[in-house]
Enzyme design. Structure first.
Site, PDB file in Angstrom:
ATOM      1  N   ARG A   1      -1.382  23.001 -13.805  1.00 25.65           N
ATOM      2  CA  ARG A   1      -0.372  22.000 -14.169  1.00 25.65           C
ATOM      3  C   ARG A   1      -0.526  21.642 -15.649  1.00 25.65           C
ATOM      4  NH1 ARG A   1       1.853  16.684 -10.737  1.00 25.65           N
ATOM      5  NH2 ARG A   1       3.233  15.971 -12.375  1.00 25.65           N
TER       6      ARG A   1
ATOM      7  N   HIS B   1       1.861  19.219 -26.277  1.00 27.67           N
ATOM      8  CA  HIS B   1       1.611  17.792 -26.084  1.00 27.67           C
ATOM      9  C   HIS B   1       0.328  17.293 -26.741  1.00 27.67           C
ATOM     10  CE1 HIS B   1       5.033  17.997 -23.448  1.00 27.67           C
ATOM     11  NE2 HIS B   1       4.943  16.722 -23.145  1.00 27.67           N
TER      12      HIS B   1
ATOM     13  N   LYS C   1       9.089  23.305 -13.101  1.00 25.99           N
ATOM     14  CA  LYS C   1       8.107  22.238 -12.895  1.00 25.99           C
ATOM     15  C   LYS C   1       7.680  22.200 -11.428  1.00 25.99           C
ATOM     16  CE  LYS C   1       6.512  17.660 -13.775  1.00 25.99           C
ATOM     17  NZ  LYS C   1       6.597  16.421 -14.528  1.00 25.99           N
TER      18      LYS C   1
ATOM     19  N   ARG D   1       0.804  -1.229   0.000  1.00 28.88           N
ATOM     20  CA  ARG D   1       0.000   0.000   0.000  1.00 28.88           C
ATOM     21  C   ARG D   1       0.837   1.279   0.000  1.00 28.88           C
ATOM     22  NH1 ARG D   1      -2.662  -3.236   3.554  1.00 28.88           N
ATOM     23  NH2 ARG D   1      -4.517  -4.201   2.672  1.00 28.88           N
TER      24      ARG D   1
ATOM     25  N   GLU E   1      11.826  19.362 -23.939  1.00 28.48           N
ATOM     26  CA  GLU E   1      11.109  19.636 -22.685  1.00 28.48           C
ATOM     27  C   GLU E   1      11.775  20.783 -21.911  1.00 28.48           C
ATOM     28  OE1 GLU E   1       8.254  18.082 -22.049  1.00 28.48           O
ATOM     29  OE2 GLU E   1       8.356  16.092 -22.967  1.00 28.48           O
TER      30      GLU E   1
ATOM     31  N   GLU F   1      -3.131  18.298 -11.111  1.00 31.54           N
ATOM     32  CA  GLU F   1      -3.568  18.787 -12.424  1.00 31.54           C
ATOM     33  C   GLU F   1      -5.065  19.048 -12.492  1.00 31.54           C
ATOM     34  OE1 GLU F   1      -1.513  17.090 -15.780  1.00 31.54           O
ATOM     35  OE2 GLU F   1      -3.085  17.735 -17.137  1.00 31.54           O
TER      36      GLU F   1
ATOM     37  N   ASN G   1       1.577  20.809 -20.491  1.00 32.36           N
ATOM     38  CA  ASN G   1       1.233  20.074 -21.713  1.00 32.36           C
ATOM     39  C   ASN G   1       1.404  20.906 -22.980  1.00 32.36           C
ATOM     40  OD1 ASN G   1       0.567  17.868 -20.175  1.00 32.36           O
ATOM     41  ND2 ASN G   1      -1.579  18.468 -19.976  1.00 32.36           N
TER      42      ASN G   1
ATOM     43  N   HIS H   1       1.095  14.336 -28.957  1.00 33.92           N
ATOM     44  CA  HIS H   1       0.587  12.979 -28.715  1.00 33.92           C
ATOM     45  C   HIS H   1      -0.078  12.404 -29.956  1.00 33.92           C
ATOM     46  CE1 HIS H   1       0.448  13.362 -24.049  1.00 33.92           C
ATOM     47  NE2 HIS H   1       1.594  12.867 -24.477  1.00 33.92           N
TER      48      HIS H   1
ATOM     49  N   LYS I   1       3.837  11.825 -10.791  1.00 33.10           N
ATOM     50  CA  LYS I   1       2.964  11.014 -11.650  1.00 33.10           C
ATOM     51  C   LYS I   1       3.685   9.708 -11.957  1.00 33.10           C
ATOM     52  CE  LYS I   1       0.226  14.412 -14.197  1.00 33.10           C
ATOM     53  NZ  LYS I   1      -0.080  14.935 -15.549  1.00 33.10           N
TER      54      LYS I   1
ATOM     55  N   HIS J   1       9.212  10.852 -28.143  1.00 34.32           N
ATOM     56  CA  HIS J   1       8.287  11.762 -27.455  1.00 34.32           C
ATOM     57  C   HIS J   1       8.746  13.223 -27.551  1.00 34.32           C
ATOM     58  CE1 HIS J   1       5.503  13.351 -24.515  1.00 34.32           C
ATOM     59  NE2 HIS J   1       6.531  13.877 -23.870  1.00 34.32           N
TER      60      HIS J   1
END
Ligand SMILES: NC(=O)c1ccc[n+]([C@@H]2O[C@H](COP(=O)([O-])OP(=O)(O)OC[C@H]3O[C@@H](n4cnc5c(N)ncnc54)[C@H](O)[C@@H]3O)[C@@H](O)[C@H]2O)c1
Ligand SMILES: [Zn+2]
Length: 377
Positions: free
Chosen positions: A249, A256, A235, A130, A194, A245, A253, A260, A152, A274
């Site tokens: 946040r 992105h 960041k 956990r 980035e 987010e 993106n 994507h 994340k 990427h």
């Protein structure tokens, strides 16, 4: 207990999240201090070092030596390199290995690798017993400026990337910029997109600095540390404001949404990494903003020029193997993004350092824009 830490050649960026706050320590050669730092943070903890085969080949011996020199007991899990490891199968294998290795709640996982290992090991740490704490030791530029910071974690579903995961903040991010010396140039360049993104989102001065100094970042001098620290600070500031987010946040993106869709169109393959997709996506976000009269064409051209001089793709025609038509690309965008009352949300810009969230974009405008871009050579 406080163990004096070498501070001479490191930059520390704090991620301010109340009880979940942590430091990002950045500097050349910091891997040697890994054991000492962990012993200071979590005396007596046992470690499981999770890495991939490529990183293991270059750097695992040094990491283990740093851990052993502090008298810490550790075990290791070496997984195949590549995005395919962000799967249920590898996640299961990793969780079972951590349990077999008798990792307790008070022990630590060390994610030693690029974004794939960071996301996977972070998610395993979030789930086993956990939740076990973990340390990020990122080894790609992308991981050092982006994926290792912010908590994340996750794996891919057959229905899309990063659809299964958890927010789980690390207790330390240790960024040794010398680890990047073995990174293939193409991977480094992709990560650089980035870095530039942070300047373009909210720090025009940083972008101007990058235009002058980007080559020094690639060469590995102090400019590399400075650029990584500036990126991490950007960041960290956004994550501290909006950890989950719900709000700004989303600015991270920038580039992105288009990116994507292009990655998906290229089959998430070596045709388009990427970061390369992000560079193209940012160029498209600026061009789309210019088309809507939000930003001068010259500013959009300036951004494209910078990415091109670094060697990143800036035109759709540069994507090997071609692309589907505008309808298909729009479909990929709307699969990735929720359409709310017929509108899409994009990160657009009023100039370098002036990105903003635009929640009211008509998909038909995006389609027409993409059709024009696809027609360009
Ligand atoms: N969690 C987040 O916030 C976040 C943010 C951005 C991206 N990501 C995820 O990150 C992943 C991409 O990360 P990545 O670009 O680091 O890819 P990666 O982890 O696959 O690493 C790229 C390649 O470089 C190799 N490598 C790593 N370090 C090396 C080194 N020092 N020397 C030589 N080779 C090295 C790896 O073995 C791999 O083959 C994606 O899965 C993406 O979804 C997550
Ligand atoms: Zn990204």
């Amino acid at each position: 207990m406080t163990v004096p830490l070498r501070t001479a050649n490191q930059i520390v960026v704090k991620v301010d999240l109340g009880p979940r706050s942590y430091d990002i320590a950045i500097g050349r050669g910091l891997l040697a201090s890994l054991g000492q730092r962990i012993a200071a943070l979590r005396p007596g903890a046992k470690l499981a070092v999770v890495t991939d085969q490529t990183v293991a080949r270059y750097h695992l011996a040094a990491a283990e030596a740093a851990i052993e020199s502090a008298g810490i007991v550790s075990g290791g899990v070496i997984l195949p390199a590549g995005e395919n490891s962000k799967s249920f199968a590898t996640y299961e294998q990793l969780c079972e290995s951590l349990i077999v290795g008798r990792l307790e709640r008070t022990d630590l996982v060390v994610a030693f690798g690029g974004g794939v290992i960071g996301d996977l090991a972070g998610f395993a740490a979030a789930s086993v017993r956990r939740g076990i704490d973990y340390v990020q030791v990122p080894t790609t530029l992308l991981a050092q400026v982006d994926s290792s910071v912010g908590g994340k974690t996750g794996i891919n579903s057959e229905h899309g990337k990063n659809l299964i995961g958890a927010f789980h903040q690390p207790i330390l991010v240790l960024v040794d910029t010398a680890l990047l010396d073995t990174l293939p140039e193409r991977e480094f360049r992709a990560g650089y997109a980035e870095v530039a993104k942070y300047g373009l989102i909210g720090d025009a001065g940083f972008f101007t600095w990058l235009e002058k100094h980007w080559e020094e970042i690639f060469e590995g001098g102090p400019a590399r540390e400075y650029a990584i620290a500036t990126s991490c600070r950007a960041k960290a500031t956004i994550v501290a404001r909006d950890e989950r987010e719900n709000d700004d946040r989303a600015l991270l993106n920038l580039g992105h949404t288009f990116g994507h869709a292009l990655e998906a169109a290229a089959g998430f393959s070596h045709r388009l990494l990427h970061g390369e997709a992000v560079a193209l996506g940012i160029v498209l976000a600026f061009a789309f903003s210019a088309r809507r009269g939000l930003v001068p064409e010259a500013e959009a051209a300036r951004v494209a020029r910078h990415f091109a001089s670094v060697g990143l793709p800036t035109r759709l025609s540069e994507i090997e193997g071609g692309l589907p038509d505008a309808d298909q690309l729009l479909k990929l965008i709307t699969q990735d993004k929720k359409v709310k009352q017929g509108k899409l949300t994009f990160i657009l810009t009023r100039g370098v350092g002036k990105a903003f969230i635009a929640p009211d974009i008509d998909p038909a405008d995006v389609r027409a824009f993409l059709a024009d871009k696809l027609a360009e050579k």
